[in-house]
Design an enzyme around this catalytic site. Structure first.
Site, mmCIF file in Angstrom:
data_model
loop_
_atom_site.group_PDB
_atom_site.id
_atom_site.type_symbol
_atom_site.label_atom_id
_atom_site.label_comp_id
_atom_site.label_asym_id
_atom_site.label_seq_id
_atom_site.Cartn_x
_atom_site.Cartn_y
_atom_site.Cartn_z
ATOM 1 C CB VAL A 64 0.652 -5.414 -14.893
ATOM 2 C CG1 VAL A 64 0.116 -4.605 -13.713
ATOM 3 C CG2 VAL A 64 0.098 -6.825 -14.870
ATOM 4 C CG ASP A 71 -5.274 3.840 -2.473
ATOM 5 O OD1 ASP A 71 -4.252 4.257 -3.053
ATOM 6 O OD2 ASP A 71 -5.717 4.349 -1.421
ATOM 7 C CE1 TYR A 116 6.132 12.538 -7.512
ATOM 8 C CE2 TYR A 116 7.583 14.406 -7.903
ATOM 9 C CZ TYR A 116 6.819 13.367 -8.394
ATOM 10 O OH TYR A 116 6.747 13.139 -9.729
ATOM 11 C CE LYS A 133 7.574 9.432 -8.952
ATOM 12 N NZ LYS A 133 7.116 8.240 -9.679
#
Length: 273
Positions: free
Chosen positions: A13, A67, A158, A162
């Site tokens: 996947v 999404d 962001y 991360k």
């Protein structure tokens, strides 16, 4: 001798497979005999990528337009693959297309990024890792970013997401590697992807969207290094520049690392104006 497909197949996947590193990684898996499920938002683009991979490699493909920031994204993906033996999971999604100050974007946009980069990832790993541990083999690759090494301006949510990805991969490795499952957090620096080209073009840093951003590593190099590093987990810094940056930031205090990153971003933004 077991083959790559024996160890990691029969299905993978790949989240974020419509272009860039995700699409290239899916192609690399197919070249190694793994059937691939491709995930991204754009159905038509996914179908085109899947058709190309199938034609070039002969593997089976499946696509799901989803999404990854949706609350039920993981549930959709799990339902769409419940009939498959998934031995490999790649999570290559969650780039920040905006690169704007925290207060210049909506709180909902930041929450969506956390949902996409952290929550959906966690749910998919929890589901697919169970089957891998039961079989005693498999692999999970989580694409991170150098932005997660320290906080910096214009990437508040962001960089935090991360940082989560990096530590999550490391902790997952400590539990799953003894059970025969390889877990790698790949920390990327500046990479020549469509998302980066669009961002730098919008800010006037490159003359056209098909121009390579200065200093960006090519996707093919990233993918080659990624495949070569699957046994090197839990954390692999990809590219000479990223390894040098990680070494530099690791040699100073957290406060100094934040100051260095903030100054570097301010200089880069100033040169784009």
């Amino acid at each position: 001798m077991s083959t790559f497909a024996d160890e990691y197949g029969p299905w993978a996947v790949v989240a974020g497979a419509s272009d860039g590193v995700g699409a290239a990684f899916a192609e690399g898996l197919a070249e190694r005999g793994i059937n691939v499920v491709l995930l991204a938002r754009r159905a038509a683009v996914l179908e085109e990528v899947a058709a190309g991979i199938a034609a070039r490699t002969g593997v089976r493909t499946r696509t799901l337009a989803v999404d990854l920031a949706a609350d039920d994204a993981a549930a959709q993906i799990i339902a769409a693959t419940e009939d498959l033996a998934v031995g490999f999971l790649v999570y290559c999604a969650g780039a920040d297309p905006a690169f704007q100050p925290f207060l210049d974007t909506s709180a909902d946009a930041a929450v969506a990024m956390v949902q996409r980069n952290c929550v959906t990832l966690l749910r998919l790993c929890h589901h697919y890792a169970a089957g891998m541990v039961e079989r005693g083999r498999g692999g999970i690759v989580i694409f991170g970013s150098g932005a997660g090494l320290a906080g910096g301006p214009n990437m508040v949510a962001y960089s935090a997401s991360k940082a989560f990805d990096m530590v999550f991969a490391e902790a997952l490795w400590t539990e799953l590697n003894p059970a025969g499952v390889d877990v790698v957090g790949l920390i990327l620096g500046k990479t020549n992807t469509p998302a980066l080209r669009r961002l730098e073009y919008s800010r006037g840093q490159i003359a056209a969207e098909d121009h390579a951003p200065p200093g960006a590593v090519e996707v093919s190099s990233v993918v080659a290094e990624a495949f070569a590093s699957l046994k090197e987990g839990p954390t692999v810094f990809v590219g000479d520049d990223m390894r040098a940056a990680a070494q530099l930031l690791g040699s100073v205090s957290r406060n100094q690392a934040v100051s260095f990153l903030a100054a570097a971003i301010a200089e880069a933004m100033g040169s784009a104006e």
